[in-house]
Design a protein around this motif. Structure first.
Motif, PDB file in Angstrom:
ATOM      1  N   VAL A   1      37.239  32.894  39.365  1.00 35.90           N
ATOM      2  CA  VAL A   1      37.414  33.584  38.079  1.00 35.90           C
ATOM      3  C   VAL A   1      36.507  34.801  38.075  1.00 35.90           C
ATOM      4  O   VAL A   1      35.302  34.687  38.342  1.00 35.90           O
ATOM      5  N   ILE A   2      37.090  35.968  37.796  1.00 37.92           N
ATOM      6  CA  ILE A   2      36.322  37.211  37.792  1.00 37.92           C
ATOM      7  C   ILE A   2      36.593  38.010  36.533  1.00 37.92           C
ATOM      8  O   ILE A   2      37.559  37.762  35.817  1.00 37.92           O
ATOM      9  N   ARG A   3      35.723  38.967  36.267  1.00 43.65           N
ATOM     10  CA  ARG A   3      35.929  39.952  35.203  1.00 43.65           C
ATOM     11  C   ARG A   3      35.704  41.322  35.821  1.00 43.65           C
ATOM     12  O   ARG A   3      34.750  41.519  36.581  1.00 43.65           O
ATOM     13  N   LEU A   4      36.587  42.257  35.529  1.00 49.04           N
ATOM     14  CA  LEU A   4      36.430  43.611  36.039  1.00 49.04           C
ATOM     15  C   LEU A   4      35.318  44.314  35.291  1.00 49.04           C
ATOM     16  O   LEU A   4      35.278  44.292  34.069  1.00 49.04           O
TER      17      LEU A   4
ATOM     18  N   GLU B   1      40.560  36.167  27.261  1.00 52.39           N
ATOM     19  CA  GLU B   1      41.786  35.572  27.793  1.00 52.39           C
ATOM     20  C   GLU B   1      41.805  35.723  29.309  1.00 52.39           C
ATOM     21  O   GLU B   1      41.336  36.711  29.852  1.00 52.39           O
ATOM     22  N   ARG B   2      42.396  34.739  29.966  1.00 52.26           N
ATOM     23  CA  ARG B   2      42.470  34.755  31.424  1.00 52.26           C
ATOM     24  C   ARG B   2      43.905  34.888  31.887  1.00 52.26           C
ATOM     25  O   ARG B   2      44.796  34.235  31.362  1.00 52.26           O
ATOM     26  N   ARG B   3      44.097  35.730  32.884  1.00 55.21           N
ATOM     27  CA  ARG B   3      45.398  35.915  33.529  1.00 55.21           C
ATOM     28  C   ARG B   3      45.262  35.409  34.957  1.00 55.21           C
ATOM     29  O   ARG B   3      44.373  35.828  35.697  1.00 55.21           O
ATOM     30  N   VAL B   4      46.141  34.502  35.338  1.00 54.43           N
ATOM     31  CA  VAL B   4      46.108  33.939  36.687  1.00 54.43           C
ATOM     32  C   VAL B   4      47.000  34.777  37.591  1.00 54.43           C
ATOM     33  O   VAL B   4      48.165  35.016  37.280  1.00 54.43           O
ATOM     34  N   LEU B   5      46.432  35.223  38.703  1.00 54.54           N
ATOM     35  CA  LEU B   5      47.177  35.990  39.691  1.00 54.54           C
ATOM     36  C   LEU B   5      47.435  35.118  40.904  1.00 54.54           C
ATOM     37  O   LEU B   5      46.537  34.410  41.371  1.00 54.54           O
TER      38      LEU B   5
ATOM     39  N   ILE C   1      43.720  33.287  41.529  1.00 58.78           N
ATOM     40  CA  ILE C   1      42.482  33.922  41.092  1.00 58.78           C
ATOM     41  C   ILE C   1      42.715  34.362  39.658  1.00 58.78           C
ATOM     42  O   ILE C   1      43.732  34.990  39.352  1.00 58.78           O
ATOM     43  N   SER C   2      41.779  34.019  38.775  1.00 56.86           N
ATOM     44  CA  SER C   2      41.910  34.367  37.362  1.00 56.86           C
ATOM     45  C   SER C   2      41.064  35.584  37.029  1.00 56.86           C
ATOM     46  O   SER C   2      39.928  35.711  37.490  1.00 56.86           O
ATOM     47  N   ILE C   3      41.656  36.467  36.203  1.00 58.99           N
ATOM     48  CA  ILE C   3      40.962  37.652  35.727  1.00 58.99           C
ATOM     49  C   ILE C   3      40.727  37.461  34.237  1.00 58.99           C
ATOM     50  O   ILE C   3      41.682  37.266  33.476  1.00 58.99           O
TER      51      ILE C   3
END
Length: 105
Positions: free
Chosen positions: A98-101, A12-16, A4-6
Motif C-alpha cells: 500500500v502506497i501514497r503518492l 480511499e484506496r484503489r487496487v491496481l 498494489i493499493s494506492i
C-alpha cells in the motif's frame, strides 16, 4: 499479477493489478494507470518526481540504493517510509503493498 493499493488524499484506496513479469518499474506502472508522475529523469533516481510513501508492506521491499537515498535526502517531506517508485520492480513479494503518492502533493 500482484495487487498494489494506492491511497488517495481522502484515504480511499484503489487496487491496481500489476504485472510482475514485464520488466517495468513501479513508476512505469503508475504512469500506465495514468497517475500524474513527471518522471523527469527517466527512472534514474535523480529527480524524485516519483516519490511515494509506503504505508504497508515496506518490509517486503529491497534495500534503498545509494542513488535513491541521496535523492530522498534532498526532499523536505521524505521520511523512513519514503521511496522512489522508479527504483522498485514489482515482484511477488510486493503483493498487498500500500502506497501514497507524494510526488504530486
Amino acid at each position: 499479477m500482484i495487487d498494489i493499493s494506492i491511497e488517495g488524499q481522502n484515504g480511499e484506496r484503489r487496487v491496481l493489478e500489476v504485472p510482475e513479469d514485464m520488466g517495468l518499474n513501479l513508476m512505469e506502472v503508475l504512469k500506465a494507470y495514468e497517475y500524474d508522475i513527471q518522471a523527469t529523469c527517466g527512472g534514474m533516481a535523480l529527480c524524485a518526481t516519483c516519490h511515494i510513501e509506503v504505508l504497508e508492506g515496506g518490509e517486503k521491499l529491497g534495500e534503498i540504493n545509494d542513488n535513491e537515498m541521496a535523492t530522498l535526502d534532498t526532499l523536505p517531506d521524505a521520511d523512513r517510509n519514503s521511496r522512489l517508485a522508479c527504483q522498485l520492480r514489482p515482484d511477488a513479494a510486493m503483493n498487498g503493498l500500500v502506497i501514497r503518492l507524494k510526488c504530486n502533493n
